[in-house]
Motif scaffolding. Structure first.
Motif, mmCIF file in Angstrom:
data_model
loop_
_atom_site.group_PDB
_atom_site.id
_atom_site.type_symbol
_atom_site.label_atom_id
_atom_site.label_comp_id
_atom_site.label_asym_id
_atom_site.label_seq_id
_atom_site.Cartn_x
_atom_site.Cartn_y
_atom_site.Cartn_z
ATOM 1 N N GLU A 104 -0.664 -5.062 2.961
ATOM 2 C CA GLU A 104 -2.613 -4.998 2.311
ATOM 3 C C GLU A 104 -3.140 -5.673 3.748
ATOM 4 O O GLU A 104 -2.868 -6.971 3.353
ATOM 5 C CB GLU A 104 -2.867 -5.597 0.766
ATOM 6 C CG GLU A 104 -2.197 -4.640 -0.074
ATOM 7 C CD GLU A 104 -2.973 -3.942 -0.125
ATOM 8 O OE1 GLU A 104 -4.401 -3.412 0.226
ATOM 9 O OE2 GLU A 104 -2.492 -2.775 -0.829
ATOM 10 N N ARG A 163 -12.282 -1.697 -3.936
ATOM 11 C CA ARG A 163 -13.125 -2.352 -3.404
ATOM 12 C C ARG A 163 -14.763 -2.896 -3.348
ATOM 13 O O ARG A 163 -15.379 -2.177 -4.045
ATOM 14 C CB ARG A 163 -13.803 -1.912 -1.331
ATOM 15 C CG ARG A 163 -14.694 -2.228 -0.897
ATOM 16 C CD ARG A 163 -13.794 -3.699 0.060
ATOM 17 N NE ARG A 163 -14.781 -4.056 1.072
ATOM 18 C CZ ARG A 163 -14.327 -4.059 2.182
ATOM 19 N NH1 ARG A 163 -13.321 -3.243 3.115
ATOM 20 N NH2 ARG A 163 -15.460 -4.601 3.435
ATOM 21 N N ARG A 184 -10.099 2.338 4.979
ATOM 22 C CA ARG A 184 -10.022 0.806 5.114
ATOM 23 C C ARG A 184 -11.280 0.610 6.683
ATOM 24 O O ARG A 184 -12.374 -0.772 6.038
ATOM 25 C CB ARG A 184 -8.358 0.382 5.227
ATOM 26 C CG ARG A 184 -7.553 0.353 4.199
ATOM 27 C CD ARG A 184 -6.175 -0.587 4.906
ATOM 28 N NE ARG A 184 -5.330 -0.699 3.790
ATOM 29 C CZ ARG A 184 -5.364 -0.840 2.974
ATOM 30 N NH1 ARG A 184 -6.263 -1.792 2.698
ATOM 31 N NH2 ARG A 184 -4.444 -0.915 1.824
ATOM 32 N N GLU A 229 -5.504 6.578 5.248
ATOM 33 C CA GLU A 229 -5.509 4.801 4.271
ATOM 34 C C GLU A 229 -6.244 4.052 5.420
ATOM 35 O O GLU A 229 -6.535 3.191 4.872
ATOM 36 C CB GLU A 229 -4.563 4.513 3.717
ATOM 37 C CG GLU A 229 -4.167 2.863 3.166
ATOM 38 C CD GLU A 229 -2.926 2.422 2.382
ATOM 39 O OE1 GLU A 229 -3.097 1.510 2.450
ATOM 40 O OE2 GLU A 229 -1.889 3.230 2.455
ATOM 41 N N ARG A 263 -11.819 -6.741 0.207
ATOM 42 C CA ARG A 263 -10.894 -5.821 0.595
ATOM 43 C C ARG A 263 -10.293 -4.754 0.020
ATOM 44 O O ARG A 263 -11.170 -4.832 -1.454
ATOM 45 C CB ARG A 263 -9.595 -7.090 0.886
ATOM 46 C CG ARG A 263 -8.745 -6.458 -1.263
ATOM 47 C CD ARG A 263 -7.821 -7.369 -0.084
ATOM 48 N NE ARG A 263 -6.762 -7.568 -2.258
ATOM 49 C CZ ARG A 263 -5.743 -6.962 -2.609
ATOM 50 N NH1 ARG A 263 -4.790 -7.250 -1.761
ATOM 51 N NH2 ARG A 263 -5.398 -7.303 -3.807
ATOM 52 N N THR A 264 -10.126 -3.750 0.859
ATOM 53 C CA THR A 264 -10.088 -2.632 0.222
ATOM 54 C C THR A 264 -8.119 -2.604 -0.359
ATOM 55 O O THR A 264 -7.083 -2.825 0.335
ATOM 56 C CB THR A 264 -9.859 -1.352 1.500
ATOM 57 O OG1 THR A 264 -11.718 -1.576 1.626
ATOM 58 C CG2 THR A 264 -10.014 -0.460 0.705
ATOM 59 N N THR A 265 -8.341 -1.881 -1.612
ATOM 60 C CA THR A 265 -6.753 -1.526 -2.023
ATOM 61 C C THR A 265 -7.131 -0.017 -2.101
ATOM 62 O O THR A 265 -7.644 0.454 -2.210
ATOM 63 C CB THR A 265 -6.861 -2.368 -2.757
ATOM 64 O OG1 THR A 265 -7.235 -1.945 -4.412
ATOM 65 C CG2 THR A 265 -6.561 -3.658 -3.265
ATOM 66 N N GLU A 284 -4.156 2.796 -3.848
ATOM 67 C CA GLU A 284 -2.753 2.677 -4.672
ATOM 68 C C GLU A 284 -2.517 3.895 -5.436
ATOM 69 O O GLU A 284 -3.320 4.600 -5.669
ATOM 70 C CB GLU A 284 -3.100 1.370 -5.623
ATOM 71 C CG GLU A 284 -1.883 1.917 -6.740
ATOM 72 C CD GLU A 284 -2.536 1.361 -8.379
ATOM 73 O OE1 GLU A 284 -1.490 1.405 -9.340
ATOM 74 O OE2 GLU A 284 -3.484 0.757 -8.341
ATOM 75 N N ASN A 308 0.511 -1.305 -0.408
ATOM 76 C CA ASN A 308 0.438 0.079 0.085
ATOM 77 C C ASN A 308 0.653 1.505 0.082
ATOM 78 O O ASN A 308 2.466 0.987 -0.312
ATOM 79 C CB ASN A 308 -0.905 -0.456 1.199
ATOM 80 C CG ASN A 308 0.028 -0.411 2.347
ATOM 81 O OD1 ASN A 308 0.769 0.272 2.617
ATOM 82 N ND2 ASN A 308 -0.622 -0.493 3.259
ATOM 83 N N THR A 351 -6.310 -8.092 4.805
ATOM 84 C CA THR A 351 -8.267 -8.854 3.655
ATOM 85 C C THR A 351 -8.589 -8.877 5.095
ATOM 86 O O THR A 351 -9.146 -9.533 5.895
ATOM 87 C CB THR A 351 -7.038 -10.226 3.495
ATOM 88 O OG1 THR A 351 -5.748 -10.150 3.057
ATOM 89 C CG2 THR A 351 -8.085 -10.562 2.818
#
Length: 171
Positions: free
Chosen positions: A8, A30, A157, A153, A15-17, A19, A2, A10
């Motif tokens: 990351e 997501r 999440r 971040e 899951r929320t990514t 970038e 991240n 899970t």
């Protein structure tokens, strides 16, 4: 990895990514186990936003929430740990395509001088699941660096986990 260099996390099903695509761009993705119209309602109705938008584990509450979701309409989210020392995000809706696309400005009011980000949120439904892609273009590299350093971040999440829980009850 991240934006902070950590691996990351899970979630049980989704899951929320997060970038960082460039010096000024952040993309958050997501999937939710709900139809797009339900995720849209949770993103646009103040009564539902109050149920997921602020990270509970940090003791943050969304005290006030106004959203006039139409082109040219505005929003304002007032939040914090202490109602006597609130913070706020505000902005204007630039594009509204129910239930698939929102484009809006975003200003963190305590630091107005940092300028407004432009946020584009798209919702794509496939087989009863909705993929949310939120693209944020910050006014400067320093503004994005500041948001990341402030814990944005982690907060995103957590709030997306809370949104997942909420849409499950609305489905």
């Amino acid at each position: 990895m991240n934006v902070t260099g950590e691996s990351e996390m899970t979630a049980p099903t989704n899951r929320t990514t997060v970038e960082r695509r460039s010096a000024r761009e952040l993309v958050v993705t997501r999937s939710f186990d709900a139809q797009a119209r339900i995720v849209w309602e949770a993103w646009t109705r103040p009564d539902l936003l109050k149920r997921w938008w602020a990270p509970r584990s940090l003791g943050v509450t969304l005290f006030e929430c106004e959203a006039d979701v139409r082109v040219g309409g505005s929003y304002r989210y007032v939040f914090g740990r202490d109602p006597k020392q609130p913070m706020a995000f505000s902005g204007t809706y630039k594009e509204v395509v129910h239930p698939s696309r929102l484009v809006f400005t975003q200003l963190f009011e305590p630091i107005r001088a940092a300028g407004e980000a432009i946020v584009t949120a798209t919702l794509e439904e496939h087989g009863g699941k909705t993929r949310l892609v939120m693209h944020a273009l910050y006014p400067s590299e320093e503004a994005l660096d500041g948001a990341v350093a402030a814990g944005m971040e982690r907060g995103m999440r957590e709030t997306y986990e809370q949104l997942e829980q909420l849409v499950a009850t609305l489905a």
